[in-house]
Each structure stands twice: as structure tokens, then as C-alpha cells.
Scaffold this motif. Structure first.
Motif, PDB file in Angstrom:
ATOM      1  N   LYS A   1       0.756  -1.304  -0.042  1.00  0.00           N
ATOM      2  CA  LYS A   1      -0.069   0.176  -0.139  1.00  0.00           C
ATOM      3  C   LYS A   1       0.857   1.081  -0.126  1.00  0.00           C
ATOM      4  CE  LYS A   1      -3.699  -2.203   2.755  1.00  0.00           C
ATOM      5  NZ  LYS A   1      -4.359  -2.561   3.893  1.00  0.00           N
ATOM      6  N   THR A   2       0.591   1.992  -1.045  1.00  0.00           N
ATOM      7  CA  THR A   2       1.331   3.294  -0.930  1.00  0.00           C
ATOM      8  C   THR A   2       0.680   4.357  -0.401  1.00  0.00           C
ATOM      9  OG1 THR A   2       2.123   2.624  -3.402  1.00  0.00           O
ATOM     10  CG2 THR A   2       2.423   5.038  -2.670  1.00  0.00           C
ATOM     11  N   PRO A   3       1.362   4.749   1.018  1.00  0.00           N
ATOM     12  CA  PRO A   3       0.518   5.928   1.671  1.00  0.00           C
ATOM     13  C   PRO A   3       0.659   7.228   1.173  1.00  0.00           C
ATOM     14  CG  PRO A   3       2.895   5.632   2.461  1.00  0.00           C
ATOM     15  CD  PRO A   3       2.621   4.595   1.334  1.00  0.00           C
ATOM     16  N   ILE A   4      -0.261   8.220   1.559  1.00  0.00           N
ATOM     17  CA  ILE A   4      -0.288   9.483   1.358  1.00  0.00           C
ATOM     18  C   ILE A   4       1.035  10.299   1.800  1.00  0.00           C
ATOM     19  CG2 ILE A   4      -1.475  11.812   1.641  1.00  0.00           C
ATOM     20  CD1 ILE A   4      -3.910   9.782   1.841  1.00  0.00           C
ATOM     21  N   ILE A   5       1.789  10.790   1.037  1.00  0.00           N
ATOM     22  CA  ILE A   5       2.978  11.633   1.209  1.00  0.00           C
ATOM     23  C   ILE A   5       2.769  12.955   0.981  1.00  0.00           C
ATOM     24  CG2 ILE A   5       5.384  11.715   0.912  1.00  0.00           C
ATOM     25  CD1 ILE A   5       4.662   8.863   1.101  1.00  0.00           C
ATOM     26  N   THR A   6       3.230  13.541   2.318  1.00  0.00           N
ATOM     27  CA  THR A   6       2.650  15.025   2.414  1.00  0.00           C
ATOM     28  C   THR A   6       4.026  15.982   3.101  1.00  0.00           C
ATOM     29  OG1 THR A   6       1.319  17.038   3.290  1.00  0.00           O
ATOM     30  CG2 THR A   6       1.539  14.929   4.182  1.00  0.00           C
ATOM     31  N   LYS A   7       4.400  16.964   2.654  1.00  0.00           N
ATOM     32  CA  LYS A   7       5.537  17.787   3.248  1.00  0.00           C
ATOM     33  C   LYS A   7       5.056  18.720   4.363  1.00  0.00           C
ATOM     34  CE  LYS A   7       9.930  17.204   1.085  1.00  0.00           C
ATOM     35  NZ  LYS A   7      11.303  18.040   0.984  1.00  0.00           N
ATOM     36  N   THR A   8       3.973  19.164   3.965  1.00  0.00           N
ATOM     37  CA  THR A   8       3.482  20.346   4.931  1.00  0.00           C
ATOM     38  C   THR A   8       2.086  19.838   5.485  1.00  0.00           C
ATOM     39  OG1 THR A   8       2.180  21.178   3.058  1.00  0.00           O
ATOM     40  CG2 THR A   8       4.490  22.015   3.632  1.00  0.00           C
ATOM     41  N   SER A   9       1.890  20.487   6.806  1.00  0.00           N
ATOM     42  CA  SER A   9       0.755  20.346   7.524  1.00  0.00           C
ATOM     43  C   SER A   9       0.569  21.593   8.471  1.00  0.00           C
ATOM     44  CB  SER A   9       0.608  19.160   8.296  1.00  0.00           C
ATOM     45  OG  SER A   9       1.641  19.247   9.237  1.00  0.00           O
ATOM     46  N   LYS A  10      -0.451  21.789   8.963  1.00  0.00           N
ATOM     47  CA  LYS A  10      -0.920  22.830   9.853  1.00  0.00           C
ATOM     48  C   LYS A  10      -2.274  22.787  10.678  1.00  0.00           C
ATOM     49  CE  LYS A  10      -2.158  27.802   9.322  1.00  0.00           C
ATOM     50  NZ  LYS A  10      -2.374  28.902   8.465  1.00  0.00           N
TER      51      LYS A  10
ATOM     52  N   PRO B   1      -7.766  25.963   5.310  1.00  0.00           N
ATOM     53  CA  PRO B   1      -7.188  26.818   4.639  1.00  0.00           C
ATOM     54  C   PRO B   1      -6.447  26.540   3.160  1.00  0.00           C
ATOM     55  CG  PRO B   1      -5.840  25.843   6.331  1.00  0.00           C
ATOM     56  CD  PRO B   1      -7.119  25.250   6.552  1.00  0.00           C
ATOM     57  N   TYR B   2      -6.761  25.079   3.168  1.00  0.00           N
ATOM     58  CA  TYR B   2      -6.388  24.590   1.596  1.00  0.00           C
ATOM     59  C   TYR B   2      -6.945  23.217   1.499  1.00  0.00           C
ATOM     60  CZ  TYR B   2      -2.757  22.874   5.122  1.00  0.00           C
ATOM     61  OH  TYR B   2      -2.094  22.485   6.169  1.00  0.00           O
ATOM     62  N   ASP B   3      -6.715  22.577   0.441  1.00  0.00           N
ATOM     63  CA  ASP B   3      -6.985  21.269   0.174  1.00  0.00           C
ATOM     64  C   ASP B   3      -6.069  20.299   1.050  1.00  0.00           C
ATOM     65  OD1 ASP B   3      -8.718  22.256  -1.681  1.00  0.00           O
ATOM     66  OD2 ASP B   3      -7.871  21.312  -3.610  1.00  0.00           O
ATOM     67  N   GLY B   4      -6.931  19.324   1.401  1.00  0.00           N
ATOM     68  CA  GLY B   4      -6.223  18.636   2.372  1.00  0.00           C
ATOM     69  C   GLY B   4      -6.963  17.334   3.144  1.00  0.00           C
TER      70      GLY B   4
ATOM     71  N   HIS C   1      -5.779  19.366  12.616  1.00  0.00           N
ATOM     72  CA  HIS C   1      -4.549  19.279  11.952  1.00  0.00           C
ATOM     73  C   HIS C   1      -4.683  18.658  10.452  1.00  0.00           C
ATOM     74  CE1 HIS C   1       0.096  17.652  12.228  1.00  0.00           C
ATOM     75  NE2 HIS C   1      -0.267  18.731  11.609  1.00  0.00           N
ATOM     76  N   ILE C   2      -4.373  19.737   9.576  1.00  0.00           N
ATOM     77  CA  ILE C   2      -4.556  19.252   8.492  1.00  0.00           C
ATOM     78  C   ILE C   2      -3.298  19.251   7.439  1.00  0.00           C
ATOM     79  CG2 ILE C   2      -6.008  20.163   6.035  1.00  0.00           C
ATOM     80  CD1 ILE C   2      -7.936  21.514   7.878  1.00  0.00           C
ATOM     81  N   ALA C   3      -3.124  17.934   6.590  1.00  0.00           N
ATOM     82  CA  ALA C   3      -2.084  17.812   5.849  1.00  0.00           C
ATOM     83  C   ALA C   3      -2.288  18.383   4.616  1.00  0.00           C
ATOM     84  CB  ALA C   3      -1.562  16.253   5.769  1.00  0.00           C
ATOM     85  N   ASN C   4      -1.524  19.158   4.007  1.00  0.00           N
ATOM     86  CA  ASN C   4      -1.573  19.603   2.393  1.00  0.00           C
ATOM     87  C   ASN C   4      -1.525  18.439   1.611  1.00  0.00           C
ATOM     88  OD1 ASN C   4      -1.856  21.056   0.290  1.00  0.00           O
ATOM     89  ND2 ASN C   4      -0.559  22.953   0.941  1.00  0.00           N
ATOM     90  N   PHE C   5      -2.696  18.413   0.681  1.00  0.00           N
ATOM     91  CA  PHE C   5      -2.541  17.256  -0.184  1.00  0.00           C
ATOM     92  C   PHE C   5      -3.661  17.810  -1.357  1.00  0.00           C
ATOM     93  CE2 PHE C   5      -3.236  13.137  -2.272  1.00  0.00           C
ATOM     94  CZ  PHE C   5      -1.853  12.820  -2.483  1.00  0.00           C
ATOM     95  N   LYS C   6      -3.066  17.840  -2.660  1.00  0.00           N
ATOM     96  CA  LYS C   6      -4.016  18.543  -3.466  1.00  0.00           C
ATOM     97  C   LYS C   6      -5.186  17.618  -4.218  1.00  0.00           C
ATOM     98  CE  LYS C   6      -2.338  22.761  -3.375  1.00  0.00           C
ATOM     99  NZ  LYS C   6      -3.378  23.682  -2.715  1.00  0.00           N
ATOM    100  N   ASN C   7      -4.398  16.262  -4.423  1.00  0.00           N
ATOM    101  CA  ASN C   7      -5.255  15.341  -5.183  1.00  0.00           C
ATOM    102  C   ASN C   7      -6.418  14.811  -4.142  1.00  0.00           C
ATOM    103  OD1 ASN C   7      -6.438  13.525  -6.847  1.00  0.00           O
ATOM    104  ND2 ASN C   7      -4.638  13.196  -8.305  1.00  0.00           N
ATOM    105  N   LEU C   8      -7.491  15.320  -4.058  1.00  0.00           N
ATOM    106  CA  LEU C   8      -8.198  14.415  -3.091  1.00  0.00           C
ATOM    107  C   LEU C   8      -8.969  13.441  -3.298  1.00  0.00           C
ATOM    108  CD1 LEU C   8      -9.754  17.889  -1.585  1.00  0.00           C
ATOM    109  CD2 LEU C   8      -7.846  16.549  -0.728  1.00  0.00           C
ATOM    110  N   GLU C   9      -9.165  13.316  -4.817  1.00  0.00           N
ATOM    111  CA  GLU C   9      -9.865  11.913  -5.161  1.00  0.00           C
ATOM    112  C   GLU C   9      -8.774  10.897  -5.060  1.00  0.00           C
ATOM    113  OE1 GLU C   9     -11.645  10.015  -9.307  1.00  0.00           O
ATOM    114  OE2 GLU C   9     -11.056  12.169  -9.368  1.00  0.00           O
TER     115      GLU C   9
END
Length: 349
Positions: free
Chosen positions: A238-247, A290-293, A312-320
């Protein structure tokens, strides 16, 4: 690679043994206190890895993860050495507290000092006796009190090896996390000991999904580190969701928090994710993303003060893609495991 002879806490641990060791800690007032450790050493040489939990004494999921892990028969095939430390902050656990009796955070006290505060002394014992003898560590955490975390691995994804092991764990999310002064991960990295930090669940609570993902994840990492045999009929990784930024999103008012988005859900920029209502008034205030995530952490208490952390929201653009990945990860977390020992465990409700 470990030396032919391996010593821990003044004891020699022989190859092919499963040994319980108690390391002396500073007394709690006049009560002798020990750091309980289990050392599992394989018959063949290999890396040395520690698994630690309850550095924050109220974060209990990791204790159960380690209890279940050490019961697995697959560990009889271990190559190298596994050091299990289910309760690092013994003092905090006894008081159901994140902190030590001196109100210090153990995870801001490394590498510690034998002449410092209680937290500093405990940090030094743990760091010198265990961490410095290892090639890798997995540190198990939950969110702080009244908050919960989606199962996630935090590490330095710019490092090729730790990024590879972080993905191998197969938690839903891998989050690039900056180092904090005095933290175990920061000081260990300086000494050449990389650490994966597993965050999942809520303080003072067991969460079955988080526990099962944690046990399986550690086995996955040990396999990726060539310490355990790989399963012959392994499913596609399983390939996890990889994210570099969160807020962390903070409350704009005080009042009663009414969340309408749950942990693990995806959110769009400017979407309403919660309301803050006045208990006796008619006003209601919106909290917007504040953004897609993806929501990877949230408050679990409805009383809220202005400035409190809510989501706590991780920034991730491709929500589908994110939705499909999250569903894929969660759908079999409570289903049958490849380890019959885990299937015999009663599910914690």
C-alpha cells in the motif's frame, strides 16, 4: 551489525534468547523505580532496533502495540536484535500524565545529563543504555490529551533510507516532520540513529485500528530492514499519502465546538469544517479549511477557547486519490491478520 557479545544494562544478552532486563531509574520519592526492557536477540547477526512507547506517560497505544508484537511467533526467526521498551516514562504512566513529576517533557530533554533534572537523568539513561546501541528506532506516540491522530509516520523524507522504511510501515500517511530541539528523534539523528515516529490515536485510550496498523507496521519495517523473512504471498504494498506540509487550524472564538468533518476525511480550501457556537447566544462562527488536504488530527473536546488547536490538516492537492488511498488503508485494518496470535486477540471496543 551487532558485535558477537551484546550487553545491555550490565547484562550480556546471548544469541537466540528472549531476555527481560530492568534498568534502575531514580527513585520516585522513596520507591525504587525500574525501566522495563525486553531484548529479543536472533541466532544470526543483523541490525539492532529499538521500539519505544510512552515517552509521554499518558500515550498508551504503544504499550499495547509492543505487548502484541512480542507475542508473535515470527520473532523466533529474527535476524539481529530487537529491544522493546513499552514504558519509557514510568513516572508519567503511573500518574496518567504526559510529563514527569518535575513537569518536564521527557521528549524535550534529550540527550540528558546525569547531573540535571529528573527528566534529564531519565533521558540520559534511556539514550545511553538503549538508543546509542541501535541502528534504528521506532518511537510510538498518540496525540496529546483531548486530541486524536490519524495513524501516520513522521520522519525525514529527504533521507532515502528512512523514507523507504516509512513507506514500508504502511500507515495511511507519511508526513515530513522537522526536528525539535531536545527531542529523541533530533538528538538520535545527530548521533546517526534514524527514528520513525508513529503517531496514532488519543492519549489515555486504546484504539484497535491504530494498534493493529502499528503491530503490522513494525513487522513491515523489520522485513524491509532484512530482520524478518518476507511473507511468500504478500499483497501489493500500500502506497501511503506523502505530504511535506501540515498546519494546525486554531479557533477564532471561544465557545462550543461543533465539528462536521471527521479524522481521515478530505477537505477543500475554504470548506466549512466546524462551527463555534455561543452557549447562550445566537452567534455561530465558521472554521474554514485553509487549503485542500486531509484531516490527520483533531480536537475531541467540545469546549473551546480562542486560539485552541482544532484540526491538523495535511496539505494534499489530489483529494480523489487521497480518498481512495484512505479507504484502501482502513478497510482491512480490523480484518484477519496473517498472524494467528493477533486474530486470537479480542478486539478492543
Amino acid at each position: 551489525m551487532p558485535a558477537e557479545k551484546f550487553f545491555l544494562g550490565g547484562y550480556e544478552v546471548l544469541k537466540g534468547t528472549n531476555t527481560k532486563i530492568d534498568i534502575e531509574l531514580p527513585k520516585l520519592y522513596n520507591t525504587p523505580t525500574k525501566l522495563p526492557i525486553r531484548v529479543i536477540r536472533g541466532k544470526r547477526n543483523g541490525p539492532t532496533v529499538f521500539i519505544s512507547a510512552a515517552i509521554h506517560g499518558d500515550e498508551l497505544n504503544g504499550i499495547e502495540i509492543i505487548r502484541r508484537l512480542r507475542k508473535l511467533n515470527i520473532l523466533k526467526k529474527l535476524r539481529g536484535t530487537l529491544i522493546l521498551v513499552p514504558v519509557v516514562n514510568v513516572y508519567g504512566m503511573m500518574n496518567l500524565s504526559r510529563y514527569l513529576p518535575d513537569r518536564r517533557d521527557l521528549n524535550r530533554s534529550f540527550p540528558g545529563s546525569s547531573k540535571g533534572s529528573l527528566a534529564s537523568r531519565v533521558a540520559k539513561i534511556f539514550f545511553d543504555e538503549i538508543v546509542l546501541k541501535c541502528d534504528l528506532g521506532i518511537d510510538l506516540h498518540t496525540a496529546s490529551i483531548h486530541k486524536s491522530n490519524l495513524p501516520q509516520i513522521r520522519t525525514n523524507i529527504d533521507d532515502e533510507n528512512t523514507f523507504r522504511l516509512a513507506k514500508a510501515f504502511e500507515a495511511p500517511v507519511v508526513l515530513h516532520s522537522e526536528l525539535r530541539d531536545g527531542s529523541l528523534r533530533s538528538v538520535a539523528q545527530e548521533k546517526g540513529v534514524p527514528i520513525l515516529l508513529y503517531e496514532a490515536g488519543e492519549a489515555l485510550r486504546f484504539d484497535e485500528q491504530s494498534i493493529r496498523i502499528g503491530v503490522k507496521g513494525i513487522v513491515n519495517v523489520l522485513r524491509a530492514n532484512e530482520m524478518l523473512p518476507k511473507t511468500p504471498n504478500k499483497k501489493v504494498a500500500k502506497t501511503p499519502i506523502i505530504t511535506k506540509t501540515s498546519k494546525w487550524i486554531r479557533s477564532i472564538e471561544s465557545g462550543m465546538l461543533r465539528t462536521i468533518k471527521a479524522l481521515g476525511e478530505t477537505v477543500y480550501e475554504n470548506e466549512v469544517i466546524a462551527y463555534i457556537d455561543e452557549p447562550l447566544g445566537d452567534e455561530s462562527f465558521e472554521i474554514l479549511s485553509p487549503y485542500d488536504g486531509i484531516i490527520i488530527g483533531k480536537s475531541e473536546i467540545p469546549l473551546i477557547q480562542e486560539g485552541d488547536a482544532v484540526f491538523h490538516i495535511a496539505n494534499f492537492k489530489n483529494l480523489e486519490v487521497a480518498d481512495k488511498k484512505l479507504e484502501y488503508f482502513s478497510e482491512d485494518a480490523i480484518e484477519q491478520s496473517e498472524f494467528y496470535e493477533l486474530n486470537n486477540e479480542e478486539i478492543i471496543e
